[in-house]
Design a protein around this motif. Structure first.
Motif, PDB file in Angstrom:
ATOM      1  N   VAL A 121      -7.663   8.114 -10.001  1.00 26.32           N
ATOM      2  CA  VAL A 121      -8.264   8.264  -8.672  1.00 26.32           C
ATOM      3  C   VAL A 121      -7.834   7.094  -7.794  1.00 26.32           C
ATOM      4  O   VAL A 121      -7.939   5.937  -8.195  1.00 26.32           O
ATOM      5  CB  VAL A 121      -9.806   8.318  -8.745  1.00 26.32           C
ATOM      6  CG1 VAL A 121     -10.401   8.384  -7.333  1.00 26.32           C
ATOM      7  CG2 VAL A 121     -10.266   9.508  -9.578  1.00 26.32           C
ATOM      8  N   MET A 122      -7.357   7.414  -6.601  1.00 30.06           N
ATOM      9  CA  MET A 122      -7.017   6.379  -5.622  1.00 30.06           C
ATOM     10  C   MET A 122      -7.765   6.677  -4.338  1.00 30.06           C
ATOM     11  O   MET A 122      -7.958   7.837  -3.967  1.00 30.06           O
ATOM     12  CB  MET A 122      -5.509   6.317  -5.365  1.00 30.06           C
ATOM     13  CG  MET A 122      -5.100   5.225  -4.381  1.00 30.06           C
ATOM     14  SD  MET A 122      -3.303   5.001  -4.254  1.00 30.06           S
ATOM     15  CE  MET A 122      -3.000   4.094  -5.775  1.00 30.06           C
TER      16      MET A 122
ATOM     17  N   LEU B 164      -6.793  11.929  -4.768  1.00 39.47           N
ATOM     18  CA  LEU B 164      -6.632  10.950  -3.699  1.00 39.47           C
ATOM     19  C   LEU B 164      -7.722  11.181  -2.662  1.00 39.47           C
ATOM     20  O   LEU B 164      -7.861  12.287  -2.131  1.00 39.47           O
ATOM     21  CB  LEU B 164      -5.256  11.077  -3.044  1.00 39.47           C
ATOM     22  CG  LEU B 164      -4.985  10.191  -1.824  1.00 39.47           C
ATOM     23  CD1 LEU B 164      -5.077   8.713  -2.184  1.00 39.47           C
ATOM     24  CD2 LEU B 164      -3.612  10.513  -1.230  1.00 39.47           C
ATOM     25  N   VAL B 165      -8.501  10.148  -2.372  1.00 34.21           N
ATOM     26  CA  VAL B 165      -9.605  10.220  -1.418  1.00 34.21           C
ATOM     27  C   VAL B 165      -9.199   9.435  -0.169  1.00 34.21           C
ATOM     28  O   VAL B 165      -8.806   8.276  -0.270  1.00 34.21           O
ATOM     29  CB  VAL B 165     -10.896   9.629  -2.027  1.00 34.21           C
ATOM     30  CG1 VAL B 165     -12.051   9.719  -1.039  1.00 34.21           C
ATOM     31  CG2 VAL B 165     -11.239  10.345  -3.337  1.00 34.21           C
TER      32      VAL B 165
ATOM     33  N   GLY C  87     -12.048   2.695 -12.716  1.00 35.55           N
ATOM     34  CA  GLY C  87     -11.085   3.794 -12.659  1.00 35.55           C
ATOM     35  C   GLY C  87     -10.675   4.198 -11.263  1.00 35.55           C
ATOM     36  O   GLY C  87      -9.829   5.077 -11.096  1.00 35.55           O
ATOM     37  N   VAL C  88     -11.264   3.570 -10.234  1.00 34.59           N
ATOM     38  CA  VAL C  88     -10.909   3.891  -8.846  1.00 34.59           C
ATOM     39  C   VAL C  88     -10.088   2.743  -8.261  1.00 34.59           C
ATOM     40  O   VAL C  88     -10.559   1.608  -8.199  1.00 34.59           O
ATOM     41  CB  VAL C  88     -12.161   4.120  -7.977  1.00 34.59           C
ATOM     42  CG1 VAL C  88     -11.750   4.398  -6.531  1.00 34.59           C
ATOM     43  CG2 VAL C  88     -12.985   5.277  -8.520  1.00 34.59           C
ATOM     44  N   GLU C  89      -8.864   3.053  -7.852  1.00 37.94           N
ATOM     45  CA  GLU C  89      -8.032   2.056  -7.177  1.00 37.94           C
ATOM     46  C   GLU C  89      -8.241   2.204  -5.671  1.00 37.94           C
ATOM     47  O   GLU C  89      -8.008   3.276  -5.107  1.00 37.94           O
ATOM     48  CB  GLU C  89      -6.561   2.241  -7.522  1.00 37.94           C
ATOM     49  CG  GLU C  89      -5.667   1.192  -6.874  1.00 37.94           C
ATOM     50  CD  GLU C  89      -4.208   1.327  -7.252  1.00 37.94           C
ATOM     51  OE1 GLU C  89      -3.392   0.555  -6.715  1.00 37.94           O
ATOM     52  OE2 GLU C  89      -3.880   2.202  -8.079  1.00 37.94           O
TER      53      GLU C  89
ATOM     54  N   ALA D 245       0.834  -1.205   0.000  1.00 36.76           N
ATOM     55  CA  ALA D 245       0.000   0.000   0.000  1.00 36.76           C
ATOM     56  C   ALA D 245       0.870   1.256   0.000  1.00 36.76           C
ATOM     57  O   ALA D 245       0.575   2.226  -0.717  1.00 36.76           O
ATOM     58  CB  ALA D 245      -0.914  -0.013   1.223  1.00 36.76           C
ATOM     59  N   THR D 246       1.927   1.251   0.777  1.00 35.91           N
ATOM     60  CA  THR D 246       2.841   2.398   0.830  1.00 35.91           C
ATOM     61  C   THR D 246       3.461   2.642  -0.532  1.00 35.91           C
ATOM     62  O   THR D 246       3.569   3.791  -0.994  1.00 35.91           O
ATOM     63  CB  THR D 246       3.939   2.152   1.878  1.00 35.91           C
ATOM     64  OG1 THR D 246       3.333   2.010   3.167  1.00 35.91           O
ATOM     65  CG2 THR D 246       4.921   3.308   1.923  1.00 35.91           C
TER      66      THR D 246
END
Length: 351
Positions: free
Chosen positions: A287-288, A262-263, A302-304, A27-28
């Motif tokens: 978008v992440m 980034l959300v 499209g959202v990771e 994740a990092t």
């Protein structure tokens, strides 16, 4: 008028058990690569402030933590009838007791890591749904006069307003701290109760009896203008209230000006936040999302999505993105060494 509290679709809640998880190191790495090119707009929610002791509205399963949650809606708060006054008594009594812990809360490691990324222009724009002002505190605490009111206003957009200001129905503004003093003077018994809470560092399971006895003071500026008015509202967007047009337009511009979105720490249950993610996708921007549990964006092409608490990795991400500056720049170094980690007790009732 029928107004409901935003929620997540049942299909998303039902699918939450199938969430794919990755390791903190992976994740990092993913977040570092996402942020590394800069010009990222960040959208934050209640999950970001949990480590500061402020409860999120929803648990890991995406549902409201307090099943008895009964918010006061906008039309109820501003109702000029006797019934409306009762709603305001209920709201301001609970707010009077609940505000000091928010006022005194401190930024956590996520706030300071994001502040470091803002200070170095990796994140030029941050949009927050939170009304606690902790993003501002983090920048002011570490960078001091480098971040004055004008620069802070340009860098941070409070999508749903702030608890730290109050205005009356005729537009007279007052700092929440001063309004708190007005409430104390008008309700000495409640002040004694609140002082005892502060002395014992306790949060009551119930509020003092007598919502109907709570006095809401008249606006002094209105009295000067020869009218009595006790209809006050915090500068927070209530359920059933529209976001001001200039705030909505600014939020869209902040997304449009970025290269990616980034959300962090939000289920995006409110449409005012979800439409910003949709706008980014419509513009073909990467978008992440970093959030624990289900969200309204789950399944959106499209959202990771990374299912993880921000506090567990975001400081390492900031250090990786900033490289040598993370240790050589004293302001940035201080930011990345600052922040509390003090989540609220699991059994704490909502205020």
């Amino acid at each position: 008028m029928r107004v409901s509290v935003p929620g997540l679709p049942q299909a998303i809640l039902s699918a939450s058990s199938t969430r794919k998880r990755i390791s903190p190191s992976e994740a990092t790495l993913r977040l570092t690569e996402f942020l590394g090119k800069g010009n990222v707009t960040v959208l934050t929610g209640a999950g970001v402030s949990v480590d500061s002791g402020i409860r999120a509205y929803r648990g890991d399963d995406g549902r409201y933590m307090n099943p008895n949650y009964k918010p006061i809606f906008y039309h109820e708060l501003i109702d000029e009838t006797e019934k409306g006054y009762s709603f305001r008594q209920r709201y301001w009594l609970r707010s009077y007791l609940g505000y000091p812990p928010v006022r005194d809360s401190l930024p956590n490691t996520t706030h300071f890591a994001l502040a470091a990324l803002q200070h170095t222009s990796i994140v030029p724009r941050l949009i927050t749904q939170n009304v606690d002002g902790l993003h501002h505190k983090a920048l002011r605490h570490a960078a001091g006069f480098d971040w004055g009111p004008s620069r802070l206003q340009h860098a941070i957009l409070e999508l749903h307003g702030t608890l730290h200001r109050v205005h009356c129905k005729f537009g007279h503004n007052v700092d929440r701290g001063l309004f708190q003093d007005w409430l104390s003077a008008a309700n000495p018994e409640c002040k004694e109760f609140a002082d005892e809470m502060e002395r014992t560092s306790t949060q009551p399971r119930t509020n003092p009896d007598g919502d109907n006895d709570f006095i809401i003071p008249d606006c002094p500026s209105c009295l000067v203008e020869n009218r009595r008015n006790s209809i006050h509202k915090p500068e927070v967007i209530f359920f059933g209230e529209s976001i001001p047009q200039h705030i909505k337009e600014r939020s869209f511009r902040d997304v449009e000006a970025s290269d990616r979105l980034l959300v962090i720490g939000t289920t995006l249950a409110t449409y005012s936040a979800f439409r910003l993610l949709k706008h980014a996708l419509e513009l073909k921007k990467p978008v992440m999302m970093l959030n624990v549990g289900p969200s309204r964006a789950d399944g959106s092409p499209g959202v990771e999505k990374i299912d993880m608490a921000s506090g567990s990795i975001i400081r390492d991400v900031a250090r990786a993105v900033l490289g040598t500056r993370a240790v050589e720049d004293p302001v940035v170094k201080n930011m990345l060494e600052s922040g509390i980690v003090k989540p609220p007790p699991l059994d704490q009732d909502g205020v």
